[in-house]
Scaffold this active site. Structure first.
Site, PDB file in Angstrom:
ATOM      1  N   SER A 124       3.907  -3.229   4.247  1.00  8.47           N
ATOM      2  CA  SER A 124       2.952  -2.285   4.153  1.00  8.47           C
ATOM      3  C   SER A 124       1.614  -2.888   4.268  1.00  8.47           C
ATOM      4  CB  SER A 124       3.297  -1.559   2.124  1.00  8.47           C
ATOM      5  OG  SER A 124       2.236  -0.705   1.782  1.00  8.47           O
ATOM      6  N   TYR A 148       5.519  -3.064  -6.829  1.00 11.06           N
ATOM      7  CA  TYR A 148       5.889  -2.598  -5.353  1.00 11.06           C
ATOM      8  C   TYR A 148       4.829  -3.925  -4.273  1.00 11.06           C
ATOM      9  CZ  TYR A 148       5.702   0.008  -1.404  1.00 11.06           C
ATOM     10  OH  TYR A 148       5.518   0.369   0.203  1.00 11.06           O
ATOM     11  N   LYS A 152       6.775  -6.110  -1.245  1.00  8.88           N
ATOM     12  CA  LYS A 152       6.642  -6.370   0.211  1.00  8.88           C
ATOM     13  C   LYS A 152       5.708  -7.989   1.021  1.00  8.88           C
ATOM     14  CE  LYS A 152       8.158  -2.658   0.922  1.00  8.88           C
ATOM     15  NZ  LYS A 152       9.349  -2.443   1.719  1.00  8.88           N
TER      16      LYS A 152
HETATM   17  C1  WQD Z   1      -4.289   7.888  -1.018  1.00 10.82           C
HETATM   18  C2  WQD Z   1      -5.669   8.994  -1.253  1.00 10.82           C
HETATM   19  C3  WQD Z   1      -6.169   8.316  -3.541  1.00 10.82           C
HETATM   20  C4  WQD Z   1      -3.160  11.795  -4.682  1.00 10.82           C
HETATM   21  C5  WQD Z   1       0.805   4.639  -1.254  1.00 10.82           C
HETATM   22  C6  WQD Z   1       0.586   3.418  -1.659  1.00 10.82           C
HETATM   23  C7  WQD Z   1       0.717   2.378   0.061  1.00 10.82           C
HETATM   24  C8  WQD Z   1       2.231   3.261   0.577  1.00 10.82           C
HETATM   25  C9  WQD Z   1       1.076   4.975   0.329  1.00 10.82           C
HETATM   26  C10 WQD Z   1       4.294   2.985   0.826  1.00 10.82           C
HETATM   27  C11 WQD Z   1      -5.954   7.636  -2.215  1.00 10.82           C
HETATM   28  C12 WQD Z   1      -6.218  10.143  -2.999  1.00 10.82           C
HETATM   29  C13 WQD Z   1      -4.043  10.551  -4.016  1.00 10.82           C
HETATM   30  C14 WQD Z   1      -2.979  12.341  -5.176  1.00 10.82           C
HETATM   31  C15 WQD Z   1      -5.573  12.172  -5.114  1.00 10.82           C
HETATM   32  N1  WQD Z   1       3.235   3.736   0.326  1.00 10.82           N
HETATM   33  N2  WQD Z   1      -5.463  10.858  -4.473  1.00 10.82           N
HETATM   34  N3  WQD Z   1      -5.504  12.584  -5.302  1.00 10.82           N
HETATM   35  O1  WQD Z   1      -1.857   4.976  -2.575  1.00 10.82           O
HETATM   36  O2  WQD Z   1      -3.276   5.664  -0.619  1.00 10.82           O
HETATM   37  O3  WQD Z   1      -0.857   4.171  -0.974  1.00 10.82           O
HETATM   38  O4  WQD Z   1       1.341   5.520  -0.728  1.00 10.82           O
HETATM   39  O5  WQD Z   1       4.361   1.588   1.478  1.00 10.82           O
HETATM   40  O6  WQD Z   1       1.828   1.450  -0.392  1.00 10.82           O
HETATM   41  O7  WQD Z   1       0.278   2.162  -2.090  1.00 10.82           O
HETATM   42  O8  WQD Z   1      -1.277   6.406  -0.810  1.00 10.82           O
HETATM   43  O9  WQD Z   1      -0.910   9.065  -0.791  1.00 10.82           O
HETATM   44  O10 WQD Z   1      -1.488   7.368  -3.176  1.00 10.82           O
HETATM   45  O11 WQD Z   1      -3.484   8.159  -1.777  1.00 10.82           O
HETATM   46  O12 WQD Z   1      -7.032  11.701  -4.703  1.00 10.82           O
HETATM   47  O13 WQD Z   1      -3.325  13.166  -6.426  1.00 10.82           O
HETATM   48  O14 WQD Z   1      -5.854  10.070  -2.059  1.00 10.82           O
HETATM   49  O15 WQD Z   1      -6.734   7.880  -4.771  1.00 10.82           O
HETATM   50  O16 WQD Z   1      -7.561   7.192  -1.872  1.00 10.82           O
HETATM   51  P1  WQD Z   1      -1.997   5.220  -1.225  1.00 10.82           P
HETATM   52  P2  WQD Z   1      -1.720   7.912  -2.227  1.00 10.82           P
END
Ligand code: WQD
Length: 339
Positions: A124, A148, A152
């Site tokens: 990741s 997590y 990885k």
């Molecule tokens: C994306 C953006 C949030 C939800 C995670 C893991 C990563 C991978 C993918 C496994 C960020 C914003 C999110 C919401 C928001 N998983 N957001 N409101 O955190 O980049 O990555 O998932 O491999 O390892 O870390 O993904 O989709 O949670 O967030 O504003 O309700 O959307 O702050 O900027 P993230 P995400």
């Protein structure tokens, strides 16, 4: 080739199975169904018109894993089974360290025993930590903000050390950025149970009226519009990246970013979703989410040069396919995810 896909009924796993089958490989799936449903096996067959073998096992169980290796001649393993919710990993560190690390060690051990030499590992972008974007594979990794991410990074180190003493063991470490979207059939996609952690499934559930509005976590980041920037990649592009990594796998350890190289902010993704699907998604700006970084997107030149692979599908396609699956899901399942 005959490929064991662990986590093959999951979101990325099911799409990877489709891509493998369409590329002419044979697929055996091992999954404990802790975060997916067994009917995905039939949906994979429906999409590809090809059969797959399925075993409901936990890949931390060495005896169960070995029973598969003794029944099937395997050319390689794609190890996708793992716990992957960042927030949950903070609350349940032991479950994450045990599941994600022991499963990788068990699979590596049984691969050595049966002479299986190709191993593709689901890593990741989280392993980069809060590095300078765009992230490239030569960068020194920084500590991640959660168990997590640490699992990885540790699995990458374990596999790298194994190869040092088993040079014939070929390992590809694939660092995913943000997989979104779904197969164009609408039969398989991202169906998180309960309230989604990730952005796209949250958006699609707001669009469907299951949730009332999107909470945008922070608007004061040093980015184009103050909201978080990520490298969203269509899950089918990601799946095809696995096939490309497998087909081009040579001895040694090889690290590849699987992303598009494009950063997209939360508000930009929201706008793209509304334009692609002609639907309005209400939102409100709230506080930052602990552990989030401002920007995360890939330098994708290595995968292009070494694998001849690049993401093909754009952000509007991701939005259209994610929405089609969301609309389809209720009709198909007739069940309510929440609870
Ligand atoms: C994306 C953006 C949030 C939800 C995670 C893991 C990563 C991978 C993918 C496994 C960020 C914003 C999110 C919401 C928001 N998983 N957001 N409101 O955190 O980049 O990555 O998932 O491999 O390892 O870390 O993904 O989709 O949670 O967030 O504003 O309700 O959307 O702050 O900027 P993230 P995400």
């Amino acid at each position: 080739m005959n490929i064991l896909v662990t986590g093959g009924t999951g979101y990325i796993g099911s799409h990877t199975c489709v891509a493998l089958l369409e590329a002419g490989h044979s697929v055996i799936v091992a999954d404990n169904l802790c975060n997916s449903k067994v009917d995905i096996v039939d949906k994979i067959k429906q999409i590809t018109n090809k059969k797959i073998a399925f075993y409901q096992i936990d890949v931390t169980d060495e005896v169960a894993v070995e029973s598969i290796f003794s029944k099937h001649y395997l050319d390689g393993v794609i190890h996708l089974a793992g716990l992957k919710a960042v927030g949950e990993s903070v609350e349940k560190p032991l479950a994450y360290y045990y599941n994600n690390i022991v499963s990788t060690m068990v699979l590596s051990k049984v691969c050595q025993k049966y002479g299986v030499r190709k191993f593709v590992f689901s890593s990741s972008a989280t392993v980069y930590g809060d590095n300078t974007v765009p992230f490239n594979e030569k960068m020194n990794l920084l500590p991640t903000t959660n168990p997590y991410g640490e699992t990885k990074a540790m699995c990458e180190r374990i596999l790298t050390d194994i190869v040092k003493v088993n040079p014939s063991f070929s390992v590809s470490l694939l660092r995913y950025f943000n997989p979104v979207g779904a197969h164009e059939s609408g039969l398989i996609g991202e169906a998180p149970t309960g309230i989604p952690n990730n952005l796209m499934p949250y958006i699609t559930q707001v669009a469907k009226g299951q949730l009332d509005k999107l909470k945008v976590f922070g608007s004061e980041y040093p980015t184009v519009d103050g909201t978080g920037v990520r490298d969203y990649i269509h899950v089918l592009d990601l799946a095809e990246g696995h096939v490309s990594a497998l087909d081009n796998l040579i001895e040694g350890v090889h690290i590849f970013n699987l992303g598009t190289g494009q950063g997209t902010s939360v508000l930009e993704l929201l706008k793209a979703f509304e334009e692609a699907n002609g639907i309005e998604v209400p939102y409100e700006i709230v506080n930052r989410r602990p552990g989030d970084i401002a920007s995360c997107y890939a330098d994708v030149s290595k995968a292009k040069q070494k694998l001849g692979w690049a993401a093909k599908r754009d952000i509007k396609a991701m939005c259209r396919d994610a929405w089609r699956f969301e609309k389809n899901y209720k009709e198909l399942e007739g069940t309510n995810r929440i609870g």
